[in-house]
Design a protein around this motif. Structure first.
Motif, PDB file in Angstrom:
ATOM      1  N   MET A 163       0.852  -1.008   0.045  1.00 50.16           N
ATOM      2  CA  MET A 163      -0.049  -0.123  -0.116  1.00 50.16           C
ATOM      3  C   MET A 163       0.901   1.381  -0.001  1.00 50.16           C
ATOM      4  O   MET A 163       0.996   1.947   0.994  1.00 50.16           O
ATOM      5  CB  MET A 163      -0.824   0.099   1.160  1.00 50.16           C
ATOM      6  N   MET A 166      -0.623   4.602   1.361  1.00 50.45           N
ATOM      7  CA  MET A 166      -1.374   4.420   2.490  1.00 50.45           C
ATOM      8  C   MET A 166      -0.785   5.513   3.374  1.00 50.45           C
ATOM      9  O   MET A 166       0.565   5.898   3.606  1.00 50.45           O
ATOM     10  CB  MET A 166      -0.920   3.123   3.178  1.00 50.45           C
ATOM     11  N   ASP A 221      -6.923   3.780   5.408  1.00 54.18           N
ATOM     12  CA  ASP A 221      -6.756   3.293   4.169  1.00 54.18           C
ATOM     13  C   ASP A 221      -6.340   1.819   4.347  1.00 54.18           C
ATOM     14  O   ASP A 221      -6.235   1.042   3.209  1.00 54.18           O
ATOM     15  CB  ASP A 221      -5.266   3.737   3.826  1.00 54.18           C
ATOM     16  N   ALA A 222      -5.853   1.344   5.581  1.00 56.24           N
ATOM     17  CA  ALA A 222      -5.940  -0.184   6.019  1.00 56.24           C
ATOM     18  C   ALA A 222      -5.980  -0.413   7.248  1.00 56.24           C
ATOM     19  O   ALA A 222      -5.967   0.666   8.245  1.00 56.24           O
ATOM     20  CB  ALA A 222      -4.299  -0.533   5.403  1.00 56.24           C
ATOM     21  N   ILE A 315      -6.096  -5.480  -5.505  1.00 56.04           N
ATOM     22  CA  ILE A 315      -4.610  -5.061  -5.221  1.00 56.04           C
ATOM     23  C   ILE A 315      -3.927  -6.203  -5.885  1.00 56.04           C
ATOM     24  O   ILE A 315      -3.770  -7.291  -5.774  1.00 56.04           O
ATOM     25  CB  ILE A 315      -4.494  -5.405  -3.660  1.00 56.04           C
TER      26      ILE A 315
END
Length: 333
Positions: A163, A166, A221-222, A315
């Motif tokens: 990511m 991120m 974002d995660a 992803i």
């Protein structure tokens, strides 16, 4: 006079034997010569079940075969605090020769009932911080064992590789879980140093996961999940909410990746159990004593990637990571 001299000699020999016997490590066994181990597991969960299986394998590797050279009293508290206490009391009242606690709450419960019977920690993230030992290198009392401290820096690096854009990461953990709280603090510190914003969300039971996770995935974002058995028990709920929001979950434990997380670098839970079983065997045989046996921190982790989850979240996993997981980890398809 001869009778008196004989008595003195006999007494002297008795004292000599008694003295030298105190220099030898104690071998724990019951009256029949077969020791009994009480194993207390917090709840039913793939990660903890794998640790349990590993413990049995570790004991067998050292010659302690259940039903033959060792008796196993296995108890599962199913995440009930009252069960933890009653089961711990059962072990203590029945004078088992050694106790093993799988997960921090189990170990803490065992520690509350005895200061004499050896206790081996089966996957406790922070033994010192949890109040179980005074020092990780020299525990000092009747407790030692194996830590499941996650390789947080490696996990964070994996998150940033997958990511790269991120900016904000959420952390979901149980507020009453000492190990999860400690791991959250360690992750937060590392994440902030790497330039990320961290948002935390806590739960008190599995009933909180749905609502709390819905709110969390809407603002990050995660999501990172530390080694937390309560969250792990509700992983399906967390995965459902995160998938709907197109937010990846990076758990600390491999079994949570298998249940829908995206990826992690995780210590193998079965291997943790094997190490725990071997440590228990060493104490039973008198080769070591808990007070002077350092906590075993297993540092090597394997790369686990869930390709099914990656596809659902659109992803792309770099081929180099796929190859690494194939060779030294696991790919979940």
């Amino acid at each position: 006079m001869k009778r008196l001299i004989g008595t003195i000699i006999a007494l002297f020999l008795f004292l000599v034997i008694a003295f030298f016997s105190t220099l030898q490590p104690t071998t724990f066994s019951n009256a029949k010569g077969v020791p009994t181990i009480g194993i207390l597991q917090l709840t039913t969960h793939p990660a903890l079940d794998a640790i349990h299986k590993g413990i049995i394998a570790g004991l067998e590797k050292e010659g302690y075969v259940p039903g033959k050279s060792v008796n196993i009293d296995f108890q599962n508290a199913e995440a009930d605090q009252s069960n933890l206490k009653s089961m711990s009391d059962k072990f203590n009242n029945e004078n088992v020769n050694l106790m093993i606690g799988i997960a921090t709450p189990s170990a803490q419960s065992l520690a509350n009932v005895t200061k004499k019977t050896p206790i081996i920690l089966g996957a406790v993230t922070d033994p010192k911080g949890s109040g179980l030992v005074s020092n990780n290198q020299k525990p000092g009392n009747n407790i030692t064992g194996v830590s499941d401290q996650a390789p947080i820096k490696a996990q964070l690096a994996l998150m940033k590789e997958l990511m790269p854009n991120m900016k904000t990461v959420g952390v979901l953990y149980t507020s009453s879980d000492d190990s999860a709280t400690k791991q959250y603090q360690q992750f937060k510190s590392a994440a902030i140093k790497s330039g990320l914003e961290v948002k935390s969300a806590t739960i008190t039971s599995t009933n909180d996961v749905d609502q709390v996770s819905q709110s969390l995935v809407a603002s990050v974002d995660a999501v990172y999940v530390p080694t937390d058995n309560t969250v792990a028990s509700s992983m399906q709920t967390l995965v459902k909410n995160a998938t709907q929001a197109k937010i990846p979950i990076f758990p600390a434990v491999d079994t949570m990746v298998k249940n829908g997380g995206l990826a992690t670098i995780s210590i193998n839970q079965y291997d943790l159990g094997v190490a725990t079983g071997k440590m228990a065997a060493a104490v039973l045989s008198g080769k070591s004593v808990p007070a002077t046996t350092p906590i075993n921190f297993v540092k090597k982790g394997d790369l686990i990637i869930n390709l099914k989850t990656a596809k659902a979240l659109n992803i792309t996993i770099p081929q180099a990571l796929i190859d690494q997981a194939k060779n030294k980890g696991e790919l979940i398809k």
